[in-house]
Motif scaffolding. Structure first.
Motif, short mmCIF file in Angstrom:
data_model
loop_
_atom_site.label_atom_id
_atom_site.label_comp_id
_atom_site.label_asym_id
_atom_site.label_seq_id
_atom_site.Cartn_x
_atom_site.Cartn_y
_atom_site.Cartn_z
N THR A 224 -3.15 11.93 -2.31
CA THR A 224 -1.79 12.17 -2.79
C THR A 224 -0.82 11.18 -2.17
O THR A 224 0.03 10.61 -2.86
N ILE A 225 -0.94 10.95 -0.88
CA ILE A 225 -0.05 10.01 -0.18
C ILE A 225 -0.29 8.59 -0.67
O ILE A 225 0.67 7.84 -0.93
N ILE A 226 -1.55 8.20 -0.80
CA ILE A 226 -1.86 6.83 -1.25
C ILE A 226 -1.36 6.60 -2.68
O ILE A 226 -0.80 5.55 -2.98
N ARG A 227 -1.53 7.59 -3.55
CA ARG A 227 -1.03 7.45 -4.92
C ARG A 227 0.49 7.29 -4.95
O ARG A 227 1.03 6.47 -5.69
N ARG A 228 1.19 8.07 -4.16
CA ARG A 228 2.65 7.97 -4.10
C ARG A 228 3.07 6.60 -3.59
O ARG A 228 3.95 5.95 -4.12
N TRP A 229 2.39 6.12 -2.53
CA TRP A 229 2.69 4.80 -1.97
C TRP A 229 2.44 3.73 -3.03
O TRP A 229 3.25 2.83 -3.22
N ASN A 230 1.32 3.84 -3.73
CA ASN A 230 0.95 2.86 -4.75
C ASN A 230 2.00 2.80 -5.87
O ASN A 230 2.35 1.72 -6.34
N LEU A 231 2.51 3.93 -6.29
CA LEU A 231 3.53 3.97 -7.34
C LEU A 231 4.85 3.35 -6.90
O LEU A 231 5.52 2.68 -7.67
N HIS A 232 5.22 3.56 -5.65
CA HIS A 232 6.52 3.10 -5.17
C HIS A 232 6.51 1.69 -4.61
O HIS A 232 7.55 1.06 -4.52
N GLU A 233 5.35 1.17 -4.21
CA GLU A 233 5.28 -0.15 -3.59
C GLU A 233 4.89 -1.25 -4.56
O GLU A 233 5.05 -2.40 -4.27
#
Length: 77
Positions: A67-76
């Motif tokens: 969940t954290i990696i997906r959120r980071w990937n979307l925002h970065e």
């Protein structure tokens, strides 16, 4: 077509005192930047955070990290 880059995610274990009770916390880093934390409430209860955003609860540690990696990937990206 854009190729996927492999990114190394590092984790560090720590404890945090919340309302007088100690909880295990896994902090996730990419390079030196902290991308999120997973708070271990119980054997099947993990709460994900990215910066000041609560990303919700998960039943497994792997799901919480994803969940954290997906959120980071979307925002970065």
């Amino acid at each position: 077509m854009k190729k996927n880059k492999e990114i190394e995610v590092r984790s560090e274990e720590t404890t945090r005192n919340i309302n007088g009770q100690n909880y295990s916390v896994t902090e996730l880093y990419i390079g030196k930047k902290k991308i999120g934390e997973v708070l271990h409430y119980g054997p099947k209860e993990f709460q994900s955070f990215a910066e000041d955003e609560d990303l919700g609860a998960s039943k497994t540690m792997d799901t919480a990290i994803e969940t954290i990696i997906r959120r980071w990937n979307l925002h970065e990206q």
